[in-house]
Write a protein that holds these residues in place. Structure first.
Motif, short mmCIF file in Angstrom:
data_model
loop_
_atom_site.label_atom_id
_atom_site.label_comp_id
_atom_site.label_asym_id
_atom_site.label_seq_id
_atom_site.Cartn_x
_atom_site.Cartn_y
_atom_site.Cartn_z
N ASN A 70 -86.34 -1.29 -115.47
CA ASN A 70 -85.13 -0.91 -116.19
C ASN A 70 -83.99 -0.55 -115.24
N ASP A 71 -84.33 0.06 -114.10
CA ASP A 71 -83.30 0.38 -113.11
C ASP A 71 -82.64 -0.89 -112.58
N VAL A 72 -83.46 -1.89 -112.33
CA VAL A 72 -82.93 -3.16 -111.83
C VAL A 72 -82.03 -3.81 -112.86
N GLU A 73 -82.45 -3.76 -114.13
CA GLU A 73 -81.61 -4.34 -115.18
C GLU A 73 -80.29 -3.57 -115.30
N THR A 74 -80.34 -2.25 -115.15
CA THR A 74 -79.12 -1.44 -115.18
C THR A 74 -78.18 -1.83 -114.04
N LEU A 75 -78.76 -2.07 -112.86
CA LEU A 75 -77.98 -2.49 -111.70
C LEU A 75 -77.28 -3.82 -112.00
N TYR A 76 -78.03 -4.77 -112.56
CA TYR A 76 -77.45 -6.07 -112.91
C TYR A 76 -76.30 -5.91 -113.90
N ASN A 77 -76.53 -5.11 -114.93
CA ASN A 77 -75.52 -4.95 -115.98
C ASN A 77 -74.27 -4.28 -115.45
N GLN A 78 -74.45 -3.29 -114.58
CA GLN A 78 -73.29 -2.59 -114.04
C GLN A 78 -72.45 -3.50 -113.15
N GLY A 79 -73.10 -4.39 -112.46
CA GLY A 79 -72.38 -5.28 -111.56
C GLY A 79 -71.75 -6.48 -112.23
N ASN A 80 -72.15 -6.73 -113.47
CA ASN A 80 -71.64 -7.92 -114.17
C ASN A 80 -70.27 -7.63 -114.79
N ILE A 81 -69.25 -7.76 -113.97
CA ILE A 81 -67.87 -7.55 -114.41
C ILE A 81 -67.17 -8.87 -114.70
N TYR A 82 -67.97 -9.95 -114.78
CA TYR A 82 -67.39 -11.29 -114.86
C TYR A 82 -67.41 -11.82 -116.29
N ASP A 83 -66.73 -11.11 -117.17
CA ASP A 83 -66.62 -11.53 -118.57
C ASP A 83 -65.41 -12.45 -118.70
N TYR A 84 -65.53 -13.64 -118.08
CA TYR A 84 -64.41 -14.57 -118.06
C TYR A 84 -64.36 -15.39 -119.35
N PRO A 85 -63.17 -15.67 -119.86
CA PRO A 85 -63.06 -16.58 -121.01
C PRO A 85 -63.58 -17.97 -120.62
N ASP A 86 -64.32 -18.58 -121.52
CA ASP A 86 -64.80 -19.96 -121.35
C ASP A 86 -65.91 -20.09 -120.32
N TRP A 87 -66.52 -18.98 -119.90
CA TRP A 87 -67.65 -19.03 -118.96
C TRP A 87 -68.77 -18.13 -119.46
N THR A 88 -70.02 -18.55 -119.22
CA THR A 88 -71.20 -17.76 -119.62
C THR A 88 -72.15 -17.64 -118.44
N ALA A 89 -72.65 -16.42 -118.19
CA ALA A 89 -73.62 -16.22 -117.11
C ALA A 89 -74.94 -16.90 -117.46
N VAL A 90 -75.42 -17.74 -116.56
CA VAL A 90 -76.71 -18.41 -116.79
C VAL A 90 -77.80 -17.92 -115.84
N ASN A 91 -77.41 -17.35 -114.71
CA ASN A 91 -78.40 -16.79 -113.78
C ASN A 91 -77.83 -15.55 -113.10
N VAL A 92 -78.66 -14.54 -112.98
CA VAL A 92 -78.33 -13.34 -112.20
C VAL A 92 -79.45 -13.17 -111.20
N GLN A 93 -79.11 -13.20 -109.91
CA GLN A 93 -80.13 -13.19 -108.86
C GLN A 93 -79.77 -12.24 -107.73
N PRO A 94 -80.76 -11.63 -107.11
CA PRO A 94 -80.47 -10.74 -105.98
C PRO A 94 -80.35 -11.50 -104.66
N VAL A 95 -79.27 -11.24 -103.92
CA VAL A 95 -79.22 -11.70 -102.54
C VAL A 95 -80.08 -10.74 -101.71
N TYR A 96 -79.92 -9.45 -102.00
CA TYR A 96 -80.82 -8.43 -101.45
C TYR A 96 -80.59 -7.13 -102.22
N TYR A 97 -81.54 -6.20 -102.11
CA TYR A 97 -81.39 -4.86 -102.65
C TYR A 97 -81.32 -3.87 -101.49
N THR A 98 -80.78 -2.68 -101.76
CA THR A 98 -80.78 -1.61 -100.77
C THR A 98 -81.26 -0.31 -101.41
#
Length: 400
Positions: free
Chosen positions: A103-131
């Motif tokens: 759940n913490d990881v999902e919270t991290l993903y959701n907090q970072g997803n600021i890309y609510d662009y018109p005409d675009w939909t997120a299809v993948n969320v992936q970690p480059v790395y965690y700290t």
């Protein structure tokens, strides 16, 4: 009972459908395959869009007939032409020192997803790395003890127009459910092991009409670029320079060996031995011959244009990749030309390597994207349902 999955891969000149399953020791078993020509796309624009649905339905029907089963759920790879990649450095506080949960990881993903662009939909969320709170970088933080969780997260978005057009066509072909996944991401995860990806990889998928250049690290894509150069440019250049039919130019292209130098023995004063000075191409039972020097010059000049596109993309790249990261090339546009990687390496002053799938009978660059999609989906389907199963593979869904 084995779990079959089906993927649809849209190349710039061919549609590929694979139906497969995991075999022993994680191997891939192909139960049905179809590769059909179609008009394709370039720069996010479809050629002959009125025939796109028919081409997709034809490919699906051929694959189902060969596999002897019905496709009810289909995973569609979104090509680089229709994708946008964003990365975000995110940190959340866990309030106290404790173990990281899914759940913490999902919270991290959701907090970072600021890309609510018109005409675009997120299809993948992936970690480059965690700290963690000691600032060390890692790929799987769940179960680790820390007071905060952060990371560089990659968000890959697809054009809504692509999702709508392809989703409608697939549903019209009788498929009940379709999900979308970024094809360049699947390809990168498939072609490179964890060790190589953790150091950074640079992959150019060269198609018939365009190229997608991906810079990836860990499980994510850091930067992605598109440019309108593909193997078809070489065919067209040969057609125009030699004034020959396109079919003949395409066949000639596949005979090219850029390392050949018919003038070498004359220049160096060497005598004896065989020197190939002409390429021979048989068309309709007639043999046509073309001088090696002239043909190679045309091909080298076209690859020089590809090098300029590549250098321009790397010049504007703001992601700090290791200086000596090699450029790996795959796809059907360039890898079949012998000596192309070496010539390109000379032009861009960087190591260039050709990469192919490491599967018997399927180790050809044209299959890199399709097999990557199949492998990614099979790995995801094998995981448990829920956040723990979806943490590394998040898809956008569209139901009929």
């Amino acid at each position: 009972m084995k779990q079959n999955v089906a993927i649809l891969d849209l190349g710039t000149s061919k549609i590929t459908v694979l139906i497969g399953s995991h075999g022993a020791n994680g191997s891939i078993c192909i139960d049905g395959i179809a590769r059909c020509d179609y008009a394709g796309y370039c720069g996010g624009t479809w050629f002959e869009p009125e025939f796109l649905g028919d081409a997709i339905e034809r490919a699906l029907n051929v694959a189902m007939e060969r596999a002897q089963l019905k496709i009810n759920k289909l995973y569609v790879g979104v090509p680089g032409d229709f994708l946008l990649c964003e990365t975000n450095e995110v940190t959340i506080s866990l309030n106290k020192k404790r173990r990281v949960t899914d759940n913490d990881v999902e919270t991290l993903y959701n907090q970072g997803n600021i890309y609510d662009y018109p005409d675009w939909t997120a299809v993948n969320v992936q970690p480059v790395y965690y700290t963690l709170d000691d600032d060390r970088k890692l790929i799987m933080p769940v179960g680790m003890t820390t007071t905060r969780l952060g990371g560089l997260i990659s968000y890959i978005l697809a054009k809504d127009e692509f999702i709508d057009v392809i989703g409608t066509a697939v549903c019209a072909a009788g498929v009940e459910q379709v999900e979308f996944v970024a094809a360049p991401l699947a390809e990168m995860l498939f072609l490179f092991d964890d060790y190589k990806r953790d150091r950074c990889v640079m992959l150019a998928d060269v198609g018939a009409l365009s190229t997608t250049l991906t810079i990836g690290r860990g499980d994510g894509i850091c930067r992605q670029y598109y440019f309108p150069w593909g193997g078809g440019r070489i065919t067209l250049a040969l057609e125009e320079a030699l004034k020959i039919p396109r079919r003949e130019a395409e066949k000639l292209k596949r005979h090219v060996i850029l390392s050949l130098d018919p003038e070498y023995k004359i220049k160096s004063g060497e005598a004896g031995g065989f020197v190939m000075t002409e390429y021979s191409v048989e068309i309709d039972n007639e043999v046509h011959r073309y001088p090696v020097a002239a043909v190679n010059d045309v091909v080298k000049n076209e690859i020089r244009k590809f090098a300029l596109y590549t250098e321009k993309a790397l010049k504007v790249c703001d992601y700090e990749y290791p200086e000596f990261t090699p450029l790996c090339i795959t796809g059907g546009g360039l890898n079949h030309i012998r000596g192309a990687a070496e010539w390109l390496s000379t032009l861009i002053s960087r190591s260039v390597e050709a990469v192919n799938p490491s599967l018997p009978l399927l180790d050809i660059p044209q299959m890199s994207s399709s097999l990557g999609l199949l492998d990614m989906v099979l790995s995801s389907e094998a995981q448990d349902v829920g956040i723990a199963g979806r943490i590394r593979r998040l898809f956008s869904k569209r139901n009929k």
